[in-house]
Design a protein around this motif. Sequence first.
Motif, mmCIF file in Angstrom:
data_model
loop_
_atom_site.group_PDB
_atom_site.id
_atom_site.type_symbol
_atom_site.label_atom_id
_atom_site.label_comp_id
_atom_site.label_asym_id
_atom_site.label_seq_id
_atom_site.Cartn_x
_atom_site.Cartn_y
_atom_site.Cartn_z
ATOM 1 N N SER A 43 -68.942 6.916 -31.164
ATOM 2 C CA SER A 43 -69.020 6.048 -32.336
ATOM 3 C C SER A 43 -70.471 5.868 -32.769
ATOM 4 O O SER A 43 -70.789 5.932 -33.969
ATOM 5 N N ALA A 44 -71.373 5.650 -31.793
ATOM 6 C CA ALA A 44 -72.791 5.487 -32.118
ATOM 7 C C ALA A 44 -73.384 6.771 -32.684
ATOM 8 O O ALA A 44 -74.274 6.734 -33.536
ATOM 9 N N ALA A 45 -72.891 7.920 -32.204
ATOM 10 C CA ALA A 45 -73.395 9.212 -32.678
ATOM 11 C C ALA A 45 -72.703 9.667 -33.958
ATOM 12 O O ALA A 45 -73.132 10.645 -34.579
ATOM 13 N N ASN A 46 -71.613 8.967 -34.311
ATOM 14 C CA ASN A 46 -70.825 9.317 -35.501
ATOM 15 C C ASN A 46 -70.280 10.741 -35.400
ATOM 16 O O ASN A 46 -70.409 11.548 -36.324
ATOM 17 N N VAL A 47 -69.683 11.040 -34.233
ATOM 18 C CA VAL A 47 -69.080 12.354 -34.016
ATOM 19 C C VAL A 47 -67.672 12.167 -33.468
ATOM 20 O O VAL A 47 -67.305 11.083 -32.998
ATOM 21 N N ASN A 48 -66.897 13.237 -33.489
ATOM 22 C CA ASN A 48 -65.538 13.213 -32.967
ATOM 23 C C ASN A 48 -65.556 12.973 -31.460
ATOM 24 O O ASN A 48 -66.414 13.502 -30.751
ATOM 25 N N ILE A 49 -64.594 12.213 -30.958
ATOM 26 C CA ILE A 49 -64.573 11.854 -29.542
ATOM 27 C C ILE A 49 -64.401 13.077 -28.642
ATOM 28 O O ILE A 49 -64.790 13.064 -27.471
ATOM 29 N N ALA A 50 -63.840 14.156 -29.188
ATOM 30 C CA ALA A 50 -63.662 15.378 -28.399
ATOM 31 C C ALA A 50 -64.978 16.135 -28.206
ATOM 32 O O ALA A 50 -65.042 17.076 -27.405
ATOM 33 N N SER A 51 -66.021 15.727 -28.914
ATOM 34 C CA SER A 51 -67.297 16.457 -28.863
ATOM 35 C C SER A 51 -67.928 16.420 -27.473
ATOM 36 O O SER A 51 -68.572 17.389 -27.050
ATOM 37 N N VAL A 52 -67.763 15.316 -26.755
ATOM 38 C CA VAL A 52 -68.348 15.221 -25.413
ATOM 39 C C VAL A 52 -67.773 16.294 -24.505
ATOM 40 O O VAL A 52 -68.508 16.992 -23.790
ATOM 41 N N GLY A 53 -66.460 16.448 -24.524
ATOM 42 C CA GLY A 53 -65.831 17.479 -23.709
ATOM 43 C C GLY A 53 -66.243 18.878 -24.131
ATOM 44 O O GLY A 53 -66.450 19.761 -23.290
ATOM 45 N N TYR A 54 -66.391 19.085 -25.433
ATOM 46 C CA TYR A 54 -66.737 20.410 -25.952
ATOM 47 C C TYR A 54 -68.148 20.825 -25.540
ATOM 48 O O TYR A 54 -68.375 21.967 -25.126
ATOM 49 N N TYR A 55 -69.109 19.910 -25.647
ATOM 50 C CA TYR A 55 -70.507 20.264 -25.395
ATOM 51 C C TYR A 55 -70.948 20.041 -23.946
ATOM 52 O O TYR A 55 -71.840 20.743 -23.456
ATOM 53 N N PHE A 56 -70.340 19.064 -23.264
ATOM 54 C CA PHE A 56 -70.850 18.693 -21.940
ATOM 55 C C PHE A 56 -69.791 18.690 -20.845
ATOM 56 O O PHE A 56 -70.123 18.443 -19.686
ATOM 57 N N GLY A 57 -68.549 18.942 -21.182
ATOM 58 C CA GLY A 57 -67.491 18.971 -20.180
ATOM 59 C C GLY A 57 -66.823 17.624 -19.995
ATOM 60 O O GLY A 57 -65.608 17.501 -20.101
ATOM 61 N N ASP A 58 -67.617 16.604 -19.720
ATOM 62 C CA ASP A 58 -67.095 15.248 -19.555
ATOM 63 C C ASP A 58 -68.260 14.262 -19.625
ATOM 64 O O ASP A 58 -69.401 14.651 -19.900
ATOM 65 N N LYS A 59 -67.954 12.989 -19.380
ATOM 66 C CA LYS A 59 -68.999 11.960 -19.472
ATOM 67 C C LYS A 59 -70.109 12.206 -18.457
ATOM 68 O O LYS A 59 -71.297 12.019 -18.763
ATOM 69 N N LEU A 60 -69.747 12.637 -17.246
ATOM 70 C CA LEU A 60 -70.761 12.902 -16.229
ATOM 71 C C LEU A 60 -71.680 14.042 -16.655
ATOM 72 O O LEU A 60 -72.896 13.990 -16.430
ATOM 73 N N GLY A 61 -71.111 15.063 -17.281
ATOM 74 C CA GLY A 61 -71.934 16.167 -17.768
ATOM 75 C C GLY A 61 -72.915 15.711 -18.827
ATOM 76 O O GLY A 61 -74.075 16.158 -18.856
ATOM 77 N N LEU A 62 -72.471 14.816 -19.709
ATOM 78 C CA LEU A 62 -73.360 14.255 -20.724
ATOM 79 C C LEU A 62 -74.461 13.425 -20.070
ATOM 80 O O LEU A 62 -75.641 13.549 -20.417
ATOM 81 N N TYR A 63 -74.078 12.607 -19.114
ATOM 82 C CA TYR A 63 -75.049 11.760 -18.408
ATOM 83 C C TYR A 63 -76.083 12.616 -17.683
ATOM 84 O O TYR A 63 -77.286 12.349 -17.746
ATOM 85 N N ARG A 64 -75.616 13.664 -17.030
ATOM 86 C CA ARG A 64 -76.519 14.559 -16.302
ATOM 87 C C ARG A 64 -77.533 15.196 -17.256
ATOM 88 O O ARG A 64 -78.715 15.312 -16.938
ATOM 89 N N GLN A 65 -77.071 15.580 -18.451
ATOM 90 C CA GLN A 65 -77.968 16.215 -19.416
ATOM 91 C C GLN A 65 -78.970 15.218 -19.984
ATOM 92 O O GLN A 65 -80.132 15.565 -20.223
#
Length: 242
Positions: A43-65
């Motif tokens: 919501s803060a990034a103004n992107v689709n909620i599926a984007s995290v899975g697409y680019y980073f795999g999951d929340k942990l992958g995003l956090y790691r990056q």
Amino acid sequence: MRGLLANLESTSELDTRTRLLDAAGPIFARRGFSRATVREICSAANVNIASVGYYFGDKLGLYRQVIAEVHLQREQRFPIPDPKRSGSGGGPVQNGPEQNGPERSREELYCLIHTLLSRMLAPGEDTWELDLLMREMQNPTSVLEDLVRDFFEPMLVRLKKVIRQLIGVNATSIEVEQLALSAVGQCLYYRVGRSVVRILISETDRANAYNIDSLSRHVTAVIVAATEEEALLKQKKQIPYY
């Protein structure tokens, strides 16, 4: 035309990925990994909620990056100093008989400590970045090992090397490690305990005696004194008593 469309798609993907990273960092820093939600970040990034899975795999992958990006930015701004260079400005070491002696080792120790403190206290840094790193150390996730290996271990290796030079070749690994970690701990305190320092120390004194240069000299002096004490104790142990 297809090439132009491909470039536009690539730019759009890069923009989405960047927006996710930019939005996630402050949220993770403020709420922690477990409390931050993918929905909130998207919501803060103004992107689709599926984007995290697409680019980073999951929340942990995003956090790691996010952690990796913060580490890379700080390392680029405050790199570990070249052992062949010294001084607060990174100028070349002067040639002379003491180039590889105790004075040279003290200069290198000062540079390493100055780099550590700069990474933690430099003005103009986004507060959330350091808050994120501190939160990860205090409430660790599986990312902590990568953070320690990539962010702290290279500095610790250099600190141990220069401290061993100051104590002498007979120093034990434990003695060297304890002093190196003591240097890191002193630097960390001025970040973690900054609110306490603000209460106890006047604004004038903080500006004059608690800036990065002054603290670097202080921590260096403490560690050098400790290495001299360790070296003296070792000499006494070697003196036979009759």
